[in-house]
Design an enzyme around this catalytic site. Structure first.
Site, PDB file in Angstrom:
ATOM      1  N   CYS A  76       0.846  -1.179   0.000  1.00  0.00           N
ATOM      2  CA  CYS A  76       0.000   0.000   0.000  1.00  0.00           C
ATOM      3  C   CYS A  76       0.886   1.235   0.000  1.00  0.00           C
ATOM      4  CB  CYS A  76      -0.945   0.003   1.192  1.00  0.00           C
ATOM      5  SG  CYS A  76      -0.116   0.147   2.785  1.00  0.00           S
ATOM      6  N   HIS A 108      -6.426   7.215   7.269  1.00  0.00           N
ATOM      7  CA  HIS A 108      -5.065   7.478   7.721  1.00  0.00           C
ATOM      8  C   HIS A 108      -4.380   8.373   6.714  1.00  0.00           C
ATOM      9  CE1 HIS A 108      -4.900   4.030   5.017  1.00  0.00           C
ATOM     10  NE2 HIS A 108      -3.667   4.389   4.720  1.00  0.00           N
TER      11      HIS A 108
END
Length: 660
Positions: A392, A582
């Protein structure tokens, strides 16, 4: 024996280095081929000698070649080295080279673009961690401006004149080859180079810049036909169609359509590798085509990419279509006749094609284009799959959860496979399979071109994981006949991308948002679990999670805005009623210590992809939060557990569930 192996290794290493450099050159040109084609079409249509002469539209032609194409190339080159920031510096630097010369700065852009990216990358490394809080944007912007200005001055004073000199030398060399009838000799290098998967590097890294400069002066260039001519490959495939055997013979007509009309020349490379003598055929065919084009004065307006007969004819100058067809026909005939002789002496069979395809794939993976997405179990051989990486953006949150979930299944299946996670820009070179979310897959392929890539849309409890386990077990046991469904491959790509952007989060305990009693410490604390919140827009939920992270001392206030920006890139909803907002990238500088907060929404919050009942905000500065993320990932695989936690009125229950 060791001497032979060492020599072979050195030879392969040298080839890899050449391929790597060639890929870098072509990577600056290929993303911008559409712009080259647009310029070529504008030229073919609207210049005074074009199909539809138009004085007004002709005004677009000059600025396009003078400014737009070099700046696009420079941006692409800089971005390859230092992402967007490097691209901007490379473009600024190239403006100096453009202003310092009357020559088109395509070659100059290929120098200044990567140089600008390299310079800003070194500067960023030098000041990393030394900039005071609150001054990051100021330093970033002014450093880019100052370094860009200095490089532009360098381009004006040095690079522009250097490129003029280099262009003059190359022009003299080309004129010498043409005037002495030696240009066909370039086929000695071009045709074998193509089959070694240097075709894009040769065409776009060398011939496109030279051809564009020549076309600017003469209205066309033979350079655009040196590599793109489909004749040599067409001749080989025609010979296989007539003189091959079995599956090789049957596959040739389809390959002809793909190669000649689709422009995918790579399709014929295995056919040449089956019979190395056919290198002679394609070289001789290439030489015949170049000789014919020189004799007739043929050329194209711009680069034809892909090298399809349709693209070539579309970029042919007015009235010269027959000349170009003659060059293609000459290459085809010579290649066909020689290939026919070689194949009649030693016909190729099915086993030869399979071996050649494997060899071709090996050469391409060692230095060629990105590996295709994983779609069948045939590629999942037990000896090939040793490491699976979930990637990611940051490599700290969602990818950790996805890796944890899949690692558990791998262990239960008893497979000797390492499952790990990383940032998409730091994928290890020994990764065999890379799992990412859909919008990260292209980046992942660029970082790991030799790996198989899987894209998914849901990292948690995804049924594709079970399909992958089955295929991996089949491969381990020697039974890799079945394949993962195509729709599963698509889901896989989307899920890995989500994991790559998201990180798990923690909940705070109270009724209707009243803070829970303080308890616990470290990454997950009971006071950071908030219960019974009313439904609200996802932006408000993300802001609430960010403010809770900041209030708990995990992050600086600017991290909240970064969480909102991250959500605009790709949803942080990871399935089963959970979202993990986030920040990534530069936002990590705003993290003071790793922490997780949990917001409970009994009626849910609408995210792209689904309704989240638990919104888990994450700030990951190191690895200390990964154990809790792993526990959260394992817990939320069971959707019924999430639905239960979405209704509980005691923060201790959530704390106990997620704590380790």
């Amino acid at each position: 024996m060791s001497t032979v192996n060492s020599a072979a290794s050195e030879k392969k290493s040298a080839r890899d280095r050449v391929q790597s450099f060639g890929r870098f050159l072509s990577a600056m040109i290929m993303p911008n081929i559409g712009a080259f084609i647009a310029w070529g079409l504008l030229t073919a249509l609207f210049i005074p000698d074009g199909y539809l002469p138009n004085a007004d539209f002709n005004k677009i032609v000059g600025p396009t070649i003078q400014y737009l194409l070099p700046i696009l190339i420079a941006y692409s080159g800089g971005k390859l080295v230092a992402d967007h920031r490097g691209g901007v510096i490379g473009a600024i630097a190239t403006m100096g080279a453009i202003a310092g010369s009357e020559v088109t700065m395509l070659i100059g852009a290929m120098i200044m673009g990567p140089l600008g990216g390299w310079v800003i990358k070194q500067f960023d490394r030098l000041v990393e961690g030394k900039i005071k809080a609150g001054f990051e944007m100021l330093v970033n912007n002014f450093s880019a401006g100052i370094l860009g200005m200095l490089l532009a001055l360098l381009g004006y004073i040095g690079v522009g004149p250097f490129v003029v000199l280099l262009t003059s030398i190359l022009t003299i060399g080309v004129n010498f080859l043409v005037s002495h009838g030696l240009l066909p000799l370039v086929s000695l290098f071009v045709e074998p180079g193509k089959i070694l998967f240097l075709n894009n590097a040769i065409n776009h890294g060398i011939f496109t810049p030279l051809g564009t400069e020549q076309a600017l002066q003469n209205g066309k260039s033979i350079f655009f036909l040196l590599e793109a001519n489909p004749g040599p490959g067409l001749g080989v495939l025609l010979a296989y169609w007539l003189f091959g055997k079995g599956n090789v013979k049957a596959s040739a007509p389809g390959a002809i359509i793909i190669q000649f009309f689709g422009g995918i020349h790579e399709i014929y490379f295995p056919y040449v590798l089956m019979r190395p003598l056919l290198f002679v055929s394609v070289i001789a065919g290439g030489m015949a085509g170049v000789f014919t084009n020189v004799l007739l004065g043929s050329g194209l307006k711009s680069a034809a990419s892909p090298g399809s007969i349709i693209a070539i004819m579309g970029l042919a100058p007015k009235g010269e279509h027959l000349h170009i067809l003659a060059g293609i026909a000459a290459a085809t005939i010579v290649s066909f006749l020689l290939s026919a002789v070689f194949l009649r002496r030693s016909p190729a069979g099915e086993g030869d094609l399979e071996k050649a395809q494997a060899a071709s794939k090996s050469m391409k993976s060692s230095g060629g284009a990105a590996a295709p997405a994983l779609t069948t179990a045939a590629d999942l051989q037990s000896g090939n799959v040793r490491k699976i990486v979930f990637a990611c953006d940051a490599g700290m949150g969602s990818s950790a959860m996805g890796a944890s979930s899949f690692r558990k299944k791998v262990q239960q299946a008893g497979l000797p496979i390492q499952v790990t996670n990383s940032a998409v820009d730091a994928i290890p070179g020994d990764a065999d399979i890379v799992v990412t979310q859909q919008n990260l897959t292209s980046r992942a392929r660029g970082k790991a071109p030799n790996a198989q890539h899987v894209s998914i849309d849901n990292f948690i409890n995804n049924p594709i994981y079970d399909d992958m386990i089955v295929k991996l077990k089949d491969a381990t046991s020697g039974n890799a006949s079945s394949s993962i469904p195509k729709e599963a491959a698509g889901v896989r790509e989307e899920v890995s991308e989500v994991l790559s952007h998201n990180a798990p989060h923690v909940v705070e305990d109270t009724k209707e948002g009243v803070p829970a009693p303080v308890g616990g410490s470290g990454v997950l604390r009971k006071e950071n679990i908030v219960l019974g919140l009313s439904s609200e827009p996802k932006e408000d939920a993300i802001r609430r999670a960010g403010e809770l992270l900041a209030g708990a001392g995990y992050v600086k206030p600017d991290y909240v805005a970064a969480m909102q920006e991250r959500e605009k890139v790709a949803t942080t909803y990871i399935g089963n009623g959970v979202a993990i907002p986030h920040g990534v990238g530069e936002a990590k500088k705003q993290i003071q210590t790793s922490g997780i907060v949990v917001l409970q929404y009994p009626n849910g919050v609408d995210f792209e992809g689904g309704k989240a009942y638990l919104v888990i905000g994450i700030a990951g500065a190191g690895g200390e939060h990964l154990q809790i993320l792993t526990k959260i990932a394992e817990t939320i695989e069971d959707e019924s557990v999430v639905h239960h936690l979405a209704k509980v009125t005691d923060a201790d229950e959530i704390y106990r569930t997620f704590s380790i």
